[in-house]
Design a protein around this motif. Structure first.
Motif, PDB file in Angstrom:
ATOM      1  N   GLY A   1       4.344  -1.893 -15.933  1.00 37.70           N
ATOM      2  CA  GLY A   1       5.537  -1.091 -15.708  1.00 37.70           C
ATOM      3  C   GLY A   1       5.308   0.288 -15.154  1.00 37.70           C
ATOM      4  N   LEU A   2       4.060   0.624 -14.804  1.00 36.07           N
ATOM      5  CA  LEU A   2       3.757   1.927 -14.210  1.00 36.07           C
ATOM      6  C   LEU A   2       3.221   1.744 -12.797  1.00 36.07           C
ATOM      7  CD1 LEU A   2       1.965   3.761 -17.173  1.00 36.07           C
ATOM      8  CD2 LEU A   2       4.331   4.030 -16.420  1.00 36.07           C
ATOM      9  N   ASN A   3       3.507   2.716 -11.938  1.00 38.35           N
ATOM     10  CA  ASN A   3       3.010   2.694 -10.566  1.00 38.35           C
ATOM     11  C   ASN A   3       1.648   3.393 -10.520  1.00 38.35           C
ATOM     12  OD1 ASN A   3       2.749   2.485  -7.785  1.00 38.35           O
ATOM     13  ND2 ASN A   3       4.116   4.213  -7.368  1.00 38.35           N
ATOM     14  N   ILE A   4       0.643   2.737 -11.099  1.00 36.84           N
ATOM     15  CA  ILE A   4      -0.705   3.321 -11.140  1.00 36.84           C
ATOM     16  C   ILE A   4      -1.361   3.125  -9.776  1.00 36.84           C
ATOM     17  CG2 ILE A   4      -2.969   3.256 -12.235  1.00 36.84           C
ATOM     18  CD1 ILE A   4      -1.612   2.186 -14.752  1.00 36.84           C
ATOM     19  N   VAL A   5      -1.681   4.223  -9.117  1.00 35.97           N
ATOM     20  CA  VAL A   5      -2.270   4.163  -7.776  1.00 35.97           C
ATOM     21  C   VAL A   5      -3.701   4.677  -7.745  1.00 35.97           C
ATOM     22  CG1 VAL A   5       0.011   4.435  -6.720  1.00 35.97           C
ATOM     23  CG2 VAL A   5      -1.443   6.447  -7.066  1.00 35.97           C
ATOM     24  N   ALA A   6      -4.099   5.401  -8.798  1.00 32.79           N
ATOM     25  CA  ALA A   6      -5.435   5.993  -8.839  1.00 32.79           C
ATOM     26  C   ALA A   6      -5.878   6.126 -10.294  1.00 32.79           C
ATOM     27  CB  ALA A   6      -5.452   7.362  -8.158  1.00 32.79           C
ATOM     28  N   ILE A   7      -7.189   6.246 -10.474  1.00 27.77           N
ATOM     29  CA  ILE A   7      -7.777   6.454 -11.789  1.00 27.77           C
ATOM     30  C   ILE A   7      -8.674   7.680 -11.725  1.00 27.77           C
ATOM     31  CG2 ILE A   7      -9.248   5.510 -13.600  1.00 27.77           C
ATOM     32  CD1 ILE A   7      -6.790   3.835 -13.338  1.00 27.77           C
TER      33      ILE A   7
ATOM     34  N   ASN B   1     -11.166  -3.540  -6.233  1.00 31.07           N
ATOM     35  CA  ASN B   1     -10.526  -4.849  -6.060  1.00 31.07           C
ATOM     36  C   ASN B   1      -9.051  -4.815  -6.438  1.00 31.07           C
ATOM     37  OD1 ASN B   1     -12.968  -5.913  -5.209  1.00 31.07           O
ATOM     38  ND2 ASN B   1     -13.457  -6.847  -7.176  1.00 31.07           N
ATOM     39  N   LYS B   2      -8.705  -3.920  -7.354  1.00 34.36           N
ATOM     40  CA  LYS B   2      -7.311  -3.779  -7.761  1.00 34.36           C
ATOM     41  C   LYS B   2      -6.536  -2.839  -6.843  1.00 34.36           C
ATOM     42  CE  LYS B   2      -7.935  -4.860 -12.667  1.00 34.36           C
ATOM     43  NZ  LYS B   2      -6.957  -5.976 -12.676  1.00 34.36           N
TER      44      LYS B   2
ATOM     45  N   THR C   1     -17.748  -1.584 -12.586  1.00 34.69           N
ATOM     46  CA  THR C   1     -16.444  -0.963 -12.856  1.00 34.69           C
ATOM     47  C   THR C   1     -15.814  -0.425 -11.589  1.00 34.69           C
ATOM     48  OG1 THR C   1     -17.154  -0.351 -15.089  1.00 34.69           O
ATOM     49  CG2 THR C   1     -15.260   0.815 -14.190  1.00 34.69           C
ATOM     50  N   ILE C   2     -16.607   0.241 -10.778  1.00 38.38           N
ATOM     51  CA  ILE C   2     -16.084   0.787  -9.525  1.00 38.38           C
ATOM     52  C   ILE C   2     -15.537  -0.334  -8.646  1.00 38.38           C
ATOM     53  CG2 ILE C   2     -16.679   2.002  -7.397  1.00 38.38           C
ATOM     54  CD1 ILE C   2     -16.553   3.815  -9.850  1.00 38.38           C
TER      55      ILE C   2
ATOM     56  N   MET D   1       0.847  -1.198   0.000  1.00 40.82           N
ATOM     57  CA  MET D   1       0.000   0.000   0.000  1.00 40.82           C
ATOM     58  C   MET D   1       0.880   1.246   0.000  1.00 40.82           C
ATOM     59  SD  MET D   1      -3.003   1.093   2.730  1.00 40.82           S
ATOM     60  CE  MET D   1      -3.970  -0.371   2.366  1.00 40.82           C
ATOM     61  N   ASN D   2       0.636   2.176  -0.935  1.00 40.23           N
ATOM     62  CA  ASN D   2       1.441   3.385  -1.013  1.00 40.23           C
ATOM     63  C   ASN D   2       0.931   4.447  -0.033  1.00 40.23           C
ATOM     64  OD1 ASN D   2      -0.656   5.123  -2.393  1.00 40.23           O
ATOM     65  ND2 ASN D   2      -0.421   3.543  -3.936  1.00 40.23           N
ATOM     66  N   GLN D   3       1.662   5.567   0.042  1.00 35.85           N
ATOM     67  CA  GLN D   3       1.325   6.600   1.027  1.00 35.85           C
ATOM     68  C   GLN D   3      -0.047   7.211   0.786  1.00 35.85           C
ATOM     69  OE1 GLN D   3       4.236   9.610   1.755  1.00 35.85           O
ATOM     70  NE2 GLN D   3       5.800   8.178   2.411  1.00 35.85           N
ATOM     71  N   LEU D   4      -0.426   7.373  -0.466  1.00 37.26           N
ATOM     72  CA  LEU D   4      -1.730   7.960  -0.766  1.00 37.26           C
ATOM     73  C   LEU D   4      -2.855   7.034  -0.322  1.00 37.26           C
ATOM     74  CD1 LEU D   4      -2.875  10.537  -2.069  1.00 37.26           C
ATOM     75  CD2 LEU D   4      -3.029   9.272  -4.221  1.00 37.26           C
ATOM     76  N   GLN D   5      -2.705   5.758  -0.581  1.00 36.50           N
ATOM     77  CA  GLN D   5      -3.712   4.795  -0.154  1.00 36.50           C
ATOM     78  C   GLN D   5      -3.769   4.696   1.370  1.00 36.50           C
ATOM     79  OE1 GLN D   5      -1.950   1.717  -2.500  1.00 36.50           O
ATOM     80  NE2 GLN D   5      -3.582   1.752  -4.050  1.00 36.50           N
ATOM     81  N   GLU D   6      -2.610   4.739   2.004  1.00 42.42           N
ATOM     82  CA  GLU D   6      -2.576   4.724   3.471  1.00 42.42           C
ATOM     83  C   GLU D   6      -3.289   5.943   4.039  1.00 42.42           C
ATOM     84  OE1 GLU D   6       1.490   4.460   4.604  1.00 42.42           O
ATOM     85  OE2 GLU D   6       1.685   2.338   4.059  1.00 42.42           O
ATOM     86  N   PHE D   7      -3.063   7.087   3.406  1.00 36.48           N
ATOM     87  CA  PHE D   7      -3.724   8.318   3.853  1.00 36.48           C
ATOM     88  C   PHE D   7      -5.235   8.191   3.725  1.00 36.48           C
ATOM     89  CE2 PHE D   7      -5.332  12.615   3.567  1.00 36.48           C
ATOM     90  CZ  PHE D   7      -4.571  13.313   4.493  1.00 36.48           C
TER      91      PHE D   7
END
Length: 276
Positions: A182-188, A210-211, A204-205, A1-7
């Motif tokens: 190859g990308l660190n996709i954290v949000a859409i 789930n991802k 879709t949501i 989990m990255n910092q944005l998701q943790e926040f």
């Protein structure tokens, strides 16, 4: 989990301030606007990017020249010295001493303090990505771009380790980014004109949830004709006691970009959607 998701997990819905919080004598896309946004309870602010003719990067949204400089020209045709010598005008068209700032100045000023969403840099990724590599606090940066394969490949091949958010307008674009490696996709970021689109369907949501991806929605109202979130925008929220913001949350959005961060914060805290 990255910092944005943790926040997000710890603090609830994330509030992103569009170009900072400006008005009165405070110019958009400046340190004063970003400080103002933080004091209005924003968790993140958006920084637009332009490049001068001699290769320097400034926090500015091209097209805003008549508003900020009271003059009709293209800032991208000027060199850095010409840009910084331009007189700026406040919201009532009075000349002021504030100047447009470089991206480097903005990042240095807010190093380690707050999440920063960098917008409109993709036009300059031939030089901007390498420039960004030198920033000390990359973990606070959320970079974004439209979904174009050449942009995804350029970011992947740059070797820049940064949180990334594609701007998605169609299911085809969503399929492309979800299958791109190859990308660190954290949000859409989802752009949608109606609520009956598959982009914001429960299926879709839930797929995005789930991802482990955060979902960004734009409540800001750019004009009476530009639709970013099917009318669930700031104007509607102000008129209807925040109900449109609440609908975005119910749809599953984790990050809401707004021009009125404190009003959004007040609505979210009152409805137990954000921790104080």
């Amino acid at each position: 989990m990255n910092q944005l998701q943790e926040f997000r997990e710890k603090n609830g819905i994330i509030i992103a301030a569009h170009r900072g919080t400006n008005g009165g004598n405070i110019l958009q896309n400046t340190s004063k606007a970003y400080y103002n946004a933080i004091r209005h309870k924003a968790d993140m602010f958006e920084v637009d990017v332009v490049r001068s003719q001699d290769g320097d990067f400034f926090a500015f949204h091209d097209g805003q020249e008549p508003l900020v400089f009271n003059d009709n020209f293209d800032i991208r045709t000027l060199n850095a010295k010409e840009i910084t010598s331009k007189t700026c005008f406040n919201s009532v068209h009075e000349p002021i001493n504030q100047k447009i700032e470089t991206i480097e100045q903005i990042l240095d000023t807010f190093e380690g303090q707050v999440f920063i969403n960098i917008d409109r840099s993709w036009f300059y990724w031939d030089t901007f990505l390498d420039k960004l590599k030198g920033y000390k606090s990359l973990e606070q940066i959320l970079l974004k771009s439209p979904v174009e394969r050449h942009l995804l490949e350029k970011l992947r091949d740059s070797g820049l380790d940064v949180m990334y958010m594609p701007i998605v307008k169609t299911m085809e674009e969503l399929d492309l980014v979800l299958n791109f490696k190859g990308l660190n996709i954290v949000a859409i970021e989802l752009i949608f004109e109606t609520l009956d689109t598959d982009l914001v369907s429960p299926k879709t949501i839930q797929l995005l949830k789930n991802k482990g991806l955060l979902i960004w929605g734009n409540a800001l109202t750019l004009s009476d004709t530009i639709v970013l979130s099917a009318g669930l925008d700031d104007d509607s929220a102000i008129e209807n006691d925040g109900q449109s913001w609440g609908r975005l949350v119910k749809l599953g959005f984790d990050i809401i970009q707004t021009d009125w961060p404190y009003l959004l914060y007040s609505y979210l805290t009152a409805n137990n959607l954000k921790n104080n």
